[in-house]
Design a protein around this motif. Structure first.
Motif, PDB file in Angstrom:
ATOM      1  N   TYR A 145       3.434  12.126   1.422  1.00 27.56           N
ATOM      2  CA  TYR A 145       3.757  11.329   0.248  1.00 27.56           C
ATOM      3  C   TYR A 145       2.676  10.287   0.001  1.00 27.56           C
ATOM      4  O   TYR A 145       1.870   9.999   0.873  1.00 27.56           O
ATOM      5  CB  TYR A 145       5.101  10.619   0.444  1.00 27.56           C
ATOM      6  N   GLY A 146       2.675   9.709  -1.180  1.00 26.06           N
ATOM      7  CA  GLY A 146       1.721   8.659  -1.511  1.00 26.06           C
ATOM      8  C   GLY A 146       2.434   7.374  -1.858  1.00 26.06           C
ATOM      9  O   GLY A 146       3.466   7.385  -2.521  1.00 26.06           O
ATOM     10  N   THR A 147       1.888   6.241  -1.397  1.00 28.94           N
ATOM     11  CA  THR A 147       2.394   4.930  -1.801  1.00 28.94           C
ATOM     12  C   THR A 147       1.240   4.188  -2.443  1.00 28.94           C
ATOM     13  O   THR A 147       0.126   4.689  -2.509  1.00 28.94           O
ATOM     14  CB  THR A 147       2.912   4.123  -0.593  1.00 28.94           C
ATOM     15  N   GLY A 148       1.476   2.978  -2.889  1.00 29.35           N
ATOM     16  CA  GLY A 148       0.421   2.200  -3.538  1.00 29.35           C
ATOM     17  C   GLY A 148       0.864   1.831  -4.934  1.00 29.35           C
ATOM     18  O   GLY A 148       2.012   1.458  -5.158  1.00 29.35           O
ATOM     19  N   ASP A 149      -0.051   1.937  -5.917  1.00 23.99           N
ATOM     20  CA  ASP A 149       0.296   1.585  -7.295  1.00 23.99           C
ATOM     21  C   ASP A 149       1.362   2.519  -7.859  1.00 23.99           C
ATOM     22  O   ASP A 149       2.319   2.085  -8.478  1.00 23.99           O
ATOM     23  CB  ASP A 149      -0.950   1.626  -8.192  1.00 23.99           C
ATOM     24  N   ALA A 150       1.177   3.826  -7.672  1.00 26.11           N
ATOM     25  CA  ALA A 150       2.168   4.805  -8.140  1.00 26.11           C
ATOM     26  C   ALA A 150       3.043   5.175  -6.954  1.00 26.11           C
ATOM     27  O   ALA A 150       2.765   6.107  -6.231  1.00 26.11           O
ATOM     28  CB  ALA A 150       1.461   6.028  -8.698  1.00 26.11           C
ATOM     29  N   VAL A 151       4.094   4.397  -6.746  1.00 31.63           N
ATOM     30  CA  VAL A 151       4.923   4.561  -5.556  1.00 31.63           C
ATOM     31  C   VAL A 151       5.833   5.775  -5.694  1.00 31.63           C
ATOM     32  O   VAL A 151       6.522   5.929  -6.691  1.00 31.63           O
ATOM     33  CB  VAL A 151       5.785   3.299  -5.309  1.00 31.63           C
ATOM     34  N   SER A 152       5.783   6.630  -4.688  1.00 32.54           N
ATOM     35  CA  SER A 152       6.696   7.766  -4.660  1.00 32.54           C
ATOM     36  C   SER A 152       7.554   7.724  -3.396  1.00 32.54           C
ATOM     37  O   SER A 152       8.294   8.625  -3.114  1.00 32.54           O
ATOM     38  CB  SER A 152       5.927   9.084  -4.745  1.00 32.54           C
ATOM     39  N   ILE A 153       7.449   6.633  -2.629  1.00 31.80           N
ATOM     40  CA  ILE A 153       8.275   6.428  -1.432  1.00 31.80           C
ATOM     41  C   ILE A 153       8.820   5.003  -1.501  1.00 31.80           C
ATOM     42  O   ILE A 153       8.075   4.074  -1.766  1.00 31.80           O
ATOM     43  CB  ILE A 153       7.442   6.536  -0.146  1.00 31.80           C
ATOM     44  N   ILE A 154      10.079   4.857  -1.263  1.00 35.23           N
ATOM     45  CA  ILE A 154      10.668   3.526  -1.213  1.00 35.23           C
ATOM     46  C   ILE A 154      10.561   2.965   0.203  1.00 35.23           C
ATOM     47  O   ILE A 154      10.280   1.807   0.401  1.00 35.23           O
ATOM     48  CB  ILE A 154      12.148   3.567  -1.660  1.00 35.23           C
ATOM     49  N   TYR A 155      10.814   3.807   1.196  1.00 37.24           N
ATOM     50  CA  TYR A 155      10.746   3.365   2.594  1.00 37.24           C
ATOM     51  C   TYR A 155      10.284   4.515   3.473  1.00 37.24           C
ATOM     52  O   TYR A 155      10.628   5.668   3.223  1.00 37.24           O
ATOM     53  CB  TYR A 155      12.130   2.895   3.074  1.00 37.24           C
ATOM     54  N   ALA A 156       9.514   4.176   4.482  1.00 36.33           N
ATOM     55  CA  ALA A 156       9.139   5.154   5.512  1.00 36.33           C
ATOM     56  C   ALA A 156       8.789   4.386   6.780  1.00 36.33           C
ATOM     57  O   ALA A 156       8.295   3.262   6.720  1.00 36.33           O
ATOM     58  CB  ALA A 156       7.952   5.987   5.057  1.00 36.33           C
ATOM     59  N   LYS A 157       9.064   4.997   7.925  1.00 33.37           N
ATOM     60  CA  LYS A 157       8.694   4.379   9.200  1.00 33.37           C
ATOM     61  C   LYS A 157       7.174   4.332   9.303  1.00 33.37           C
ATOM     62  O   LYS A 157       6.482   5.210   8.809  1.00 33.37           O
ATOM     63  CB  LYS A 157       9.256   5.205  10.363  1.00 33.37           C
ATOM     64  N   ASP A 158       6.673   3.289   9.968  1.00 37.90           N
ATOM     65  CA  ASP A 158       5.223   3.151  10.150  1.00 37.90           C
ATOM     66  C   ASP A 158       4.626   4.353  10.874  1.00 37.90           C
ATOM     67  O   ASP A 158       3.463   4.689  10.666  1.00 37.90           O
ATOM     68  CB  ASP A 158       4.899   1.875  10.934  1.00 37.90           C
ATOM     69  N   ALA A 159       5.426   4.998  11.720  1.00 40.22           N
ATOM     70  CA  ALA A 159       4.931   6.156  12.476  1.00 40.22           C
ATOM     71  C   ALA A 159       4.503   7.297  11.554  1.00 40.22           C
ATOM     72  O   ALA A 159       3.702   8.142  11.934  1.00 40.22           O
ATOM     73  CB  ALA A 159       6.002   6.646  13.444  1.00 40.22           C
ATOM     74  N   TYR A 160       5.036   7.313  10.328  1.00 41.31           N
ATOM     75  CA  TYR A 160       4.683   8.368   9.373  1.00 41.31           C
ATOM     76  C   TYR A 160       3.402   8.054   8.603  1.00 41.31           C
ATOM     77  O   TYR A 160       2.907   8.884   7.846  1.00 41.31           O
ATOM     78  CB  TYR A 160       5.811   8.591   8.359  1.00 41.31           C
ATOM     79  N   ASP A 161       2.878   6.835   8.745  1.00 39.09           N
ATOM     80  CA  ASP A 161       1.702   6.398   7.979  1.00 39.09           C
ATOM     81  C   ASP A 161       0.425   6.998   8.569  1.00 39.09           C
ATOM     82  O   ASP A 161       0.041   6.686   9.685  1.00 39.09           O
ATOM     83  CB  ASP A 161       1.629   4.875   7.992  1.00 39.09           C
ATOM     84  N   ILE A 162      -0.231   7.868   7.818  1.00 39.14           N
ATOM     85  CA  ILE A 162      -1.487   8.485   8.271  1.00 39.14           C
ATOM     86  C   ILE A 162      -2.679   7.960   7.467  1.00 39.14           C
ATOM     87  O   ILE A 162      -3.757   8.539   7.487  1.00 39.14           O
ATOM     88  CB  ILE A 162      -1.414  10.029   8.184  1.00 39.14           C
ATOM     89  N   THR A 163      -2.493   6.836   6.775  1.00 34.07           N
ATOM     90  CA  THR A 163      -3.548   6.275   5.933  1.00 34.07           C
ATOM     91  C   THR A 163      -4.841   6.042   6.708  1.00 34.07           C
ATOM     92  O   THR A 163      -5.923   6.425   6.256  1.00 34.07           O
ATOM     93  CB  THR A 163      -3.077   4.953   5.286  1.00 34.07           C
ATOM     94  N   GLU A 164      -4.722   5.400   7.874  1.00 29.65           N
ATOM     95  CA  GLU A 164      -5.923   5.095   8.670  1.00 29.65           C
ATOM     96  C   GLU A 164      -6.656   6.370   9.083  1.00 29.65           C
ATOM     97  O   GLU A 164      -7.889   6.415   9.072  1.00 29.65           O
ATOM     98  CB  GLU A 164      -5.560   4.260   9.904  1.00 29.65           C
TER      99      GLU A 164
END
Length: 199
Positions: A145-164
């Protein structure tokens, strides 16, 4: 007869229970903070630097023409008293034409700038989306999923964040280093169970 119907009924019930248990699937999900991705992309930063340099060059060129026009106008005002009203009228027309030319030049520069750097920015963003898709396929994700300006997620655990992971890989790729598309161990092990909706 009743006994065989009862056994048949139990068998159907057990079979349907087993079937429902078999439909539980595991989904591997993650998300990317797209705003952070855009801010920390070396390629986009380089493009922004080049666009600033180009803007400054265009600005200097326009400023030179505007300053020349102002100096010529001031000089013409002094000469107008000596050369008469007919000469002053012709000069006024010339200055008006030159002012319009500067306006057209400015519009052309802006359009050229937007086309050049806008298309490059679009190309980079498209390549990022393709990279994320490829990353997802190679690492077994069902959804990214993508977050940021065009948010398509309201909440997600940090463990799911693969941005880095994505930023690092894209920046290494842009810098010319060989990049392997592999998630960190913690992110690779993250899964989520979902049951399909019952009809």
């Amino acid at each position: 007869m009743k006994k065989s119907l009862l056994i048949l009924g139990l068998a159907v019930t057990l079979f349907s229970c087993n079937k429902n248990e078999g439909t539980v699937t595991e989904f591997k999900t993650a998300y990317v903070d797209t705003q952070k991705l855009m801010e920390e992309s070396k390629e986009l930063k380089d493009l922004e630097s080049r666009s600033k340099v180009k803007q400054e060059e265009m600005g200097r060129e326009l400023d030179d023409k505007v300053q020349k026009l102002k100096l010529d106008y001031a000089s013409a005002q002094n000469e107008a008293q000596r050369k008469g009203p007919q000469w002053a009228q012709l000069k006024a027309q010339e200055f008006q034409r030159r002012e319009q030319e500067i306006g057209v030049m400015q519009e052309t520069m802006i359009k050229q700038f937007q086309e050049e750097f806008g298309s490059q920015s679009d190309t980079i963003r498209k390549a990022m989306r393709e990279y994320i898709k490829d990353y997802g396929k190679k690492n077994g994700y069902d959804y990214i999923y993508g977050t940021g300006d065009a948010v398509s997620i309201i909440y997600a655990k940090d463990a799911y964040d693969i941005t880095e992971d994505i930023i690092k890989a894209l920046n290494e790729k842009y810098s010319g280093n060989k990049t392997t598309i592999e998630p960190t161990e913690e992110k690779a092990a993250t899964t989520e169970k979902e049951e399909p909706a019952k009809k």
